[in-house]
Design a protein around this motif. Structure first.
Motif, mmCIF file in Angstrom:
data_model
loop_
_atom_site.group_PDB
_atom_site.id
_atom_site.type_symbol
_atom_site.label_atom_id
_atom_site.label_comp_id
_atom_site.label_asym_id
_atom_site.label_seq_id
_atom_site.Cartn_x
_atom_site.Cartn_y
_atom_site.Cartn_z
ATOM 1 N N GLY A 92 0.969 -1.342 -0.247
ATOM 2 C CA GLY A 92 -0.329 -0.215 0.354
ATOM 3 C C GLY A 92 0.919 1.433 -0.063
ATOM 4 O O GLY A 92 1.846 1.456 0.352
ATOM 5 N N ALA A 93 0.362 2.670 -0.409
ATOM 6 C CA ALA A 93 0.821 3.589 -0.665
ATOM 7 C C ALA A 93 1.674 4.305 0.826
ATOM 8 O O ALA A 93 2.300 4.098 0.309
ATOM 9 N N GLU A 94 1.168 4.387 2.172
ATOM 10 C CA GLU A 94 1.966 4.278 3.041
ATOM 11 C C GLU A 94 1.838 3.150 3.892
ATOM 12 O O GLU A 94 2.759 3.545 4.740
ATOM 13 N N GLY A 95 2.060 1.552 3.448
ATOM 14 C CA GLY A 95 2.537 0.689 3.423
ATOM 15 C C GLY A 95 1.915 0.167 4.814
ATOM 16 O O GLY A 95 2.085 -0.055 5.677
ATOM 17 N N ARG A 96 0.184 0.314 4.427
ATOM 18 C CA ARG A 96 -0.505 -0.403 5.784
ATOM 19 C C ARG A 96 -0.822 -1.295 5.796
ATOM 20 O O ARG A 96 -1.774 -2.139 6.038
ATOM 21 N N GLY A 97 0.108 -2.447 4.479
ATOM 22 C CA GLY A 97 -0.636 -3.681 4.110
ATOM 23 C C GLY A 97 -2.255 -3.363 2.757
ATOM 24 O O GLY A 97 -2.391 -4.618 3.298
ATOM 25 N N GLN A 137 6.806 7.662 12.800
ATOM 26 C CA GLN A 137 5.915 8.317 12.427
ATOM 27 C C GLN A 137 4.359 7.887 13.074
ATOM 28 O O GLN A 137 3.760 8.841 13.348
ATOM 29 N N GLU A 138 4.717 7.140 12.832
ATOM 30 C CA GLU A 138 3.025 6.276 12.733
ATOM 31 C C GLU A 138 2.788 6.036 14.580
ATOM 32 O O GLU A 138 1.890 6.546 15.492
ATOM 33 N N ILE A 177 14.522 -5.457 9.741
ATOM 34 C CA ILE A 177 14.162 -5.619 9.228
ATOM 35 C C ILE A 177 14.626 -5.770 7.348
ATOM 36 O O ILE A 177 14.307 -6.162 7.470
ATOM 37 N N ALA A 178 15.431 -5.576 7.664
ATOM 38 C CA ALA A 178 16.063 -5.640 6.395
ATOM 39 C C ALA A 178 16.458 -7.405 5.733
ATOM 40 O O ALA A 178 15.804 -8.023 5.055
ATOM 41 N N MET A 179 16.399 -7.887 7.430
ATOM 42 C CA MET A 179 16.572 -9.318 7.353
ATOM 43 C C MET A 179 15.226 -9.971 6.521
ATOM 44 O O MET A 179 15.069 -11.109 5.421
ATOM 45 N N ALA A 186 -2.950 -14.811 -0.371
ATOM 46 C CA ALA A 186 -3.299 -15.847 0.827
ATOM 47 C C ALA A 186 -2.996 -15.090 1.757
ATOM 48 O O ALA A 186 -3.159 -15.426 2.647
ATOM 49 N N THR A 187 -1.503 -14.751 2.340
ATOM 50 C CA THR A 187 -1.406 -13.962 3.692
ATOM 51 C C THR A 187 -1.411 -12.598 3.188
ATOM 52 O O THR A 187 -1.163 -12.118 1.834
ATOM 53 N N LYS A 188 -1.902 -12.090 3.892
ATOM 54 C CA LYS A 188 -1.979 -10.349 3.997
ATOM 55 C C LYS A 188 -0.761 -10.027 4.096
ATOM 56 O O LYS A 188 -0.352 -9.761 4.789
ATOM 57 N N PRO A 189 -0.282 -8.333 3.530
ATOM 58 C CA PRO A 189 1.278 -7.963 3.518
ATOM 59 C C PRO A 189 0.795 -7.149 5.047
ATOM 60 O O PRO A 189 0.269 -6.908 4.824
ATOM 61 N N ALA A 190 2.313 -6.876 5.058
ATOM 62 C CA ALA A 190 2.129 -6.298 6.387
ATOM 63 C C ALA A 190 2.206 -5.319 6.298
ATOM 64 O O ALA A 190 2.246 -4.277 6.136
ATOM 65 N N ASN A 191 1.566 -4.492 7.601
ATOM 66 C CA ASN A 191 2.273 -3.434 7.814
ATOM 67 C C ASN A 191 2.846 -3.254 8.203
ATOM 68 O O ASN A 191 3.389 -2.871 9.648
ATOM 69 N N LEU A 192 3.430 -2.335 7.516
ATOM 70 C CA LEU A 192 5.122 -2.340 7.100
ATOM 71 C C LEU A 192 4.516 0.013 8.425
ATOM 72 O O LEU A 192 6.461 0.330 8.748
ATOM 73 N N ARG A 193 3.876 0.224 9.186
ATOM 74 C CA ARG A 193 4.000 1.058 10.030
ATOM 75 C C ARG A 193 3.968 0.502 11.223
ATOM 76 O O ARG A 193 4.488 1.910 12.109
ATOM 77 N N LEU A 194 4.202 -0.728 11.384
ATOM 78 C CA LEU A 194 3.829 -1.039 12.868
ATOM 79 C C LEU A 194 5.420 -2.093 13.727
ATOM 80 O O LEU A 194 5.534 -2.776 14.082
ATOM 81 N N LEU A 195 6.401 -1.528 12.928
ATOM 82 C CA LEU A 195 7.888 -1.934 12.932
ATOM 83 C C LEU A 195 9.046 -0.900 14.086
ATOM 84 O O LEU A 195 9.881 -1.249 13.392
#
Ligand code: HEC
Length: 129
Positions: free
Chosen positions: A54-59, A121-122, A85-87, A68-77
């Motif tokens: 997603g544009a804001e990384g919210r999955g 930011q989140e 994260i790199a790994m 099949a698997t929902k992409p992770a919300n990348l604002r919660l890391l």
């Protein structure tokens, strides 16, 4: 005991090869802490990751409903070190491709910084509410 030796061997071998996921996960982001690094990560994100995350990384990218698997919300890391994260980027997942042979190490660190930045930011936005 044999297991311990096996584990020690794996880590030793892993440490011998540069740019491997185990080593990278334990490494701090080697890039300078500047807005340019996060901005460079954003450009790559928009090209390679946005369709799923997603544009804001919210999955919630355009391709997300079909997966099949929902992409992770990348604002919660916010709590994850950039090395971890790199790994995750390097290794991929059940659905996400491994980016190891597609992106350079520098690009992966730029993406890690960008993801860390939007997660911070989140966290700040949530704290203000
Ligand atoms: C095909 C869709 C897709 C694309 C493209 C994609 N991802 Fe993912 N991503 C996922 C899914 C689904 C997961 C959850 C793990 C899995 O694959 O099962 C995930 C997980 C992650 C995670 C782990 C998050 C956590 O909770 O630790 C990170 C980090 C990540 N993606 C970053 C990226 C980056 C950076 C890119 C672009 C270079 C990218 N992804 C491109 C689908 C995608």
């Amino acid at each position: 005991m044999r297991l311990l030796i096996a584990i020690a061997l794996i880590f030793t071998l892993a440490a011998c090869f540069p740019n491997n996921p185990v080593k990278m996960s334990m490494t701090a982001n080697p890039l300078p802490n500047t807005p340019e690094v996060a901005a460079a990560g954003k450009v790559i994100f928009e090209q390679r990751c946005q369709m799923c995350h997603g544009a804001e990384g919210r999955g919630d990218g355009a391709a997300a409903p079909a997966l099949a698997t929902k992409p992770a919300n990348l604002r919660l890391l916010n709590n994850k070190p950039e090395g971890l994260i790199a790994m995750r980027i390097i290794g991929g997942g059940s659905v996400m491709p491994a980016w190891k042979n597609i992106l350079t190490d520098e690009e992966i660190w730029q993406l890690s910084r960008y993801i860390k930045t939007i997660s911070q930011q989140e966290a700040q936005t949530v704290a203000k509410k």
